[in-house]
Motif scaffolding. Structure first.
Motif, PDB file in Angstrom:
ATOM      1  N   GLN A 228       0.809  -1.210   0.000  1.00 39.47           N
ATOM      2  CA  GLN A 228       0.000   0.000   0.000  1.00 39.47           C
ATOM      3  C   GLN A 228       0.847   1.267   0.000  1.00 39.47           C
ATOM      4  O   GLN A 228       0.524   2.240  -0.684  1.00 39.47           O
ATOM      5  N   GLU A 229       1.956   1.269   0.749  1.00 43.18           N
ATOM      6  CA  GLU A 229       2.760   2.482   0.840  1.00 43.18           C
ATOM      7  C   GLU A 229       3.444   2.824  -0.473  1.00 43.18           C
ATOM      8  O   GLU A 229       3.855   3.967  -0.709  1.00 43.18           O
ATOM      9  N   LEU A 230       3.568   1.834  -1.387  1.00 40.39           N
ATOM     10  CA  LEU A 230       4.202   2.071  -2.679  1.00 40.39           C
ATOM     11  C   LEU A 230       3.196   2.115  -3.826  1.00 40.39           C
ATOM     12  O   LEU A 230       3.578   2.282  -4.982  1.00 40.39           O
ATOM     13  N   SER A 231       1.916   1.953  -3.501  1.00 40.19           N
ATOM     14  CA  SER A 231       0.910   1.773  -4.546  1.00 40.19           C
ATOM     15  C   SER A 231       0.795   2.988  -5.473  1.00 40.19           C
ATOM     16  O   SER A 231       0.601   2.838  -6.682  1.00 40.19           O
ATOM     17  N   SER A 232       0.904   4.207  -4.935  1.00 45.83           N
ATOM     18  CA  SER A 232       0.779   5.397  -5.780  1.00 45.83           C
ATOM     19  C   SER A 232       1.901   5.467  -6.804  1.00 45.83           C
ATOM     20  O   SER A 232       1.686   5.818  -7.965  1.00 45.83           O
ATOM     21  N   MET A 233       3.130   5.111  -6.363  1.00 47.10           N
ATOM     22  CA  MET A 233       4.267   5.107  -7.274  1.00 47.10           C
ATOM     23  C   MET A 233       4.071   4.078  -8.383  1.00 47.10           C
ATOM     24  O   MET A 233       4.351   4.338  -9.551  1.00 47.10           O
ATOM     25  N   TYR A 234       3.558   2.911  -7.995  1.00 51.00           N
ATOM     26  CA  TYR A 234       3.307   1.859  -8.988  1.00 51.00           C
ATOM     27  C   TYR A 234       2.223   2.279  -9.975  1.00 51.00           C
ATOM     28  O   TYR A 234       2.300   1.973 -11.166  1.00 51.00           O
ATOM     29  N   LEU A 235       1.192   2.973  -9.484  1.00 52.17           N
ATOM     30  CA  LEU A 235       0.119   3.410 -10.382  1.00 52.17           C
ATOM     31  C   LEU A 235       0.661   4.372 -11.429  1.00 52.17           C
ATOM     32  O   LEU A 235       0.358   4.229 -12.624  1.00 52.17           O
ATOM     33  N   ILE A 236       1.458   5.347 -10.997  1.00 54.28           N
ATOM     34  CA  ILE A 236       2.056   6.294 -11.939  1.00 54.28           C
ATOM     35  C   ILE A 236       2.885   5.554 -12.986  1.00 54.28           C
ATOM     36  O   ILE A 236       2.792   5.839 -14.193  1.00 54.28           O
ATOM     37  N   GLU A 237       3.659   4.588 -12.544  1.00 57.99           N
ATOM     38  CA  GLU A 237       4.514   3.846 -13.473  1.00 57.99           C
ATOM     39  C   GLU A 237       3.679   2.998 -14.434  1.00 57.99           C
ATOM     40  O   GLU A 237       4.007   2.876 -15.616  1.00 57.99           O
ATOM     41  N   LYS A 238       2.591   2.423 -13.961  1.00 58.58           N
ATOM     42  CA  LYS A 238       1.747   1.603 -14.836  1.00 58.58           C
ATOM     43  C   LYS A 238       1.027   2.457 -15.878  1.00 58.58           C
ATOM     44  O   LYS A 238       0.848   2.019 -17.019  1.00 58.58           O
ATOM     45  N   ILE A 239       0.616   3.661 -15.495  1.00 59.48           N
ATOM     46  CA  ILE A 239       0.028   4.570 -16.491  1.00 59.48           C
ATOM     47  C   ILE A 239       1.066   4.924 -17.542  1.00 59.48           C
ATOM     48  O   ILE A 239       0.786   4.956 -18.740  1.00 59.48           O
ATOM     49  N   ARG A 240       2.302   5.159 -17.085  1.00 56.62           N
ATOM     50  CA  ARG A 240       3.394   5.460 -18.010  1.00 56.62           C
ATOM     51  C   ARG A 240       3.608   4.291 -18.992  1.00 56.62           C
ATOM     52  O   ARG A 240       3.801   4.499 -20.190  1.00 56.62           O
ATOM     53  N   GLN A 241       3.534   3.084 -18.487  1.00 58.07           N
ATOM     54  CA  GLN A 241       3.736   1.894 -19.337  1.00 58.07           C
ATOM     55  C   GLN A 241       2.599   1.731 -20.344  1.00 58.07           C
ATOM     56  O   GLN A 241       2.839   1.393 -21.511  1.00 58.07           O
ATOM     57  N   ILE A 242       1.366   1.953 -19.888  1.00 54.54           N
ATOM     58  CA  ILE A 242       0.227   1.860 -20.819  1.00 54.54           C
ATOM     59  C   ILE A 242       0.385   2.878 -21.935  1.00 54.54           C
ATOM     60  O   ILE A 242       0.174   2.571 -23.115  1.00 54.54           O
ATOM     61  N   ARG A 243       0.754   4.094 -21.579  1.00 56.10           N
ATOM     62  CA  ARG A 243       0.967   5.136 -22.583  1.00 56.10           C
ATOM     63  C   ARG A 243       2.026   4.716 -23.595  1.00 56.10           C
ATOM     64  O   ARG A 243       1.847   4.878 -24.806  1.00 56.10           O
ATOM     65  N   ALA A 244       3.130   4.155 -23.115  1.00 54.34           N
ATOM     66  CA  ALA A 244       4.220   3.735 -24.002  1.00 54.34           C
ATOM     67  C   ALA A 244       3.791   2.582 -24.898  1.00 54.34           C
ATOM     68  O   ALA A 244       4.113   2.556 -26.101  1.00 54.34           O
ATOM     69  N   LYS A 245       3.040   1.629 -24.342  1.00 50.62           N
ATOM     70  CA  LYS A 245       2.618   0.463 -25.130  1.00 50.62           C
ATOM     71  C   LYS A 245       1.645   0.839 -26.240  1.00 50.62           C
ATOM     72  O   LYS A 245       1.527   0.126 -27.235  1.00 50.62           O
ATOM     73  N   MET A 246       0.967   1.963 -26.070  1.00 48.37           N
ATOM     74  CA  MET A 246       0.025   2.408 -27.099  1.00 48.37           C
ATOM     75  C   MET A 246       0.646   3.468 -28.016  1.00 48.37           C
ATOM     76  O   MET A 246      -0.045   4.082 -28.820  1.00 48.37           O
ATOM     77  N   PHE A 247       1.959   3.668 -27.873  1.00 47.08           N
ATOM     78  CA  PHE A 247       2.732   4.552 -28.763  1.00 47.08           C
ATOM     79  C   PHE A 247       2.268   6.013 -28.699  1.00 47.08           C
ATOM     80  O   PHE A 247       2.332   6.731 -29.692  1.00 47.08           O
ATOM     81  N   VAL A 248       1.813   6.433 -27.529  1.00 48.37           N
ATOM     82  CA  VAL A 248       1.436   7.830 -27.326  1.00 48.37           C
ATOM     83  C   VAL A 248       2.676   8.590 -26.848  1.00 48.37           C
ATOM     84  O   VAL A 248       3.377   8.112 -25.953  1.00 48.37           O
ATOM     85  N   PRO A 249       2.990   9.745 -27.424  1.00 49.72           N
ATOM     86  CA  PRO A 249       4.164  10.517 -26.987  1.00 49.72           C
ATOM     87  C   PRO A 249       4.123  10.823 -25.486  1.00 49.72           C
ATOM     88  O   PRO A 249       3.045  10.893 -24.886  1.00 49.72           O
ATOM     89  N   SER A 250       5.298  11.023 -24.903  1.00 49.16           N
ATOM     90  CA  SER A 250       5.403  11.198 -23.456  1.00 49.16           C
ATOM     91  C   SER A 250       5.391  12.661 -23.016  1.00 49.16           C
ATOM     92  O   SER A 250       5.556  12.937 -21.828  1.00 49.16           O
ATOM     93  N   CYS A 251       5.214  13.587 -23.944  1.00 50.16           N
ATOM     94  CA  CYS A 251       5.148  14.996 -23.559  1.00 50.16           C
ATOM     95  C   CYS A 251       4.518  15.805 -24.686  1.00 50.16           C
ATOM     96  O   CYS A 251       4.465  15.367 -25.846  1.00 50.16           O
ATOM     97  N   ILE A 252       4.046  16.997 -24.345  1.00 57.12           N
ATOM     98  CA  ILE A 252       3.379  17.859 -25.313  1.00 57.12           C
ATOM     99  C   ILE A 252       4.352  18.346 -26.383  1.00 57.12           C
ATOM    100  O   ILE A 252       3.978  18.550 -27.536  1.00 57.12           O
ATOM    101  N   ARG A 253       5.603  18.511 -26.012  1.00 55.54           N
ATOM    102  CA  ARG A 253       6.610  18.936 -26.992  1.00 55.54           C
ATOM    103  C   ARG A 253       6.639  17.987 -28.188  1.00 55.54           C
ATOM    104  O   ARG A 253       6.795  18.413 -29.337  1.00 55.54           O
TER     105      ARG A 253
END
Length: 346
Positions: free
Chosen positions: A276-301
């Motif tokens: 539980q104490e690490l769950s927020s960090m894991y959630l952020i990382e999993k969202i990052r992974q989903i974004r990468a797997k769907m080939f969405v750019p990682s920033c507005i630039r």
């Protein structure tokens, strides 16, 4: 006292488009995006049913919401429909919302993927409030053949909106709605991107409830960090949900930076981690992974927003908004150093 904006009717499941004709309306105006007209059988099924029920249904198709807004106003001069039916892209539904806010004519939303593009008309009436449709139709036939890239960008965009809504909502009903919608989008987005039909159906419903949560989380749009980010980049010619998709990780980190416990609660809802104490960090990382797997750019630039123009316009912002926008434009780089380079002659 909690007051919620909700549709009068929500229909879901196969052939739910037919439920529009449960009403006594005999004159309807149907507006649609070009893609929805080409990629789905819903519109042809709608007009067949209209004929069967002796309903007069006029039709307008246009992708640009500003042009469509003008076309509808011209149409209303000659004849006033009893219901506006918006089929397809979120911008088309937003346009119907704006017309309905001004005219008082109820509207029905039939979203293809996301139920909103966070588009705002120049109308004061529409800007001051986001009017919920009287009827919402979540017919899975309209999302089944949708482009996977559209699903990726719009799904991540609505996930970001939903995460913000969970944090910002005052009432427990909206918080619960947002949390459930977040889980439904999170659990179905990547499978929907890959083309799984049941995941696409679940995603369609999750995105709608995410939008309902967003509308009920703020009195005015400008109170929303997501809205302010999209409004800043409006003149760059990038649609709002693409902006939120590319910056989903950064936005979530920014809005929750002083609310770690709330982010942990959201992370526990989707079982992001057993710790539980690490769950927020894991959630952020999993969202990052989903974004990468769907080939969405990682920033507005990386969406093509001009850097020089961004730096000039960002000087007019307050410190809090500027920091969030810098994080979204330049991922994983020091904000203080960027400010030194941008504003002290670097």
């Amino acid at each position: 006292m909690a007051v919620l904006q909700l549709p009068e009717y929500i229909y879901s499941g196969m052939d739910s488009i037919s439920r529009i004709f449960d009403s006594e309306c005999k004159k309807m105006l149907v507006i649609s995006s070009v893609d929805a007209e080409r990629s789905t059988n819903i519109l042809s099924a709608f007009f067949q049913k209209a004929q069967k029920h002796s309903v007069k249904a006029d039709f307008l198709t246009e992708d640009n919401p500003s042009e469509l807004f003008s076309l509808i106003q011209e149409k209303l001069v000659d004849e006033t429909p009893e219901l506006i039916v918006a089929v397809g892209d979120g911008k088309i539904i937003d346009c119907a919302m704006a017309v309905s806010s001004m005219s008082g004519i109820p509207y029905c939303a039939v979203p293809q993927v996301a139920p909103s593009a966070l588009w705002e008309s120049d109308s004061v009436e529409a800007f001051m409030t986001r009017k919920i449709p009287s009827v919402c139709v979540l017919d899975p036939d309209i999302i089944v053949n949708s482009n996977s890239a559209k699903i990726a960008y719009e799904g991540l965009g609505m996930l970001t909106v939903c995460a913000e809504s969970f944090l910002c909502a005052d009432g427990r009903y909206v918080k619960s709605m947002a949390k459930t919608a977040f889980r439904q989008i999170y659990e179905n987005l990547f499978d929907a991107f890959k083309g799984e039909i049941s995941a696409r159906e679940n995603l369609l419903e999750g995105m709608y409830w995410a939008y309902i949560s967003f509308v009920n989380s703020h009195d005015f749009s400008w109170e929303s960090p997501c809205y302010r980010l999209c409004d800043f980049f409006k003149s760059f010619g990038i649609d709002a949900l693409s902006l939120l998709a590319a910056s989903c990780v950064q936005v979530v980190k920014n809005v929750y930076k002083d609310n770690e416990s709330a982010l942990r609660e959201l992370a526990c809802e989707v079982n992001a981690s057993n710790q539980q104490e690490l769950s927020s960090m894991y959630l952020i990382e999993k969202i990052r992974q989903i974004r990468a797997k769907m080939f969405v750019p990682s920033c507005i630039r990386n969406l093509g927003a001009d850097e020089g123009r961004f730096l000039i316009l960002s000087q007019e912002l307050g410190e809090e908004d500027r920091q969030m926008l810098f994080d979204c434009y330049y991922p994983d780089r020091s904000y203080s150093k960027l400010c030194d380079n941008a504003f002290v002659g670097g």
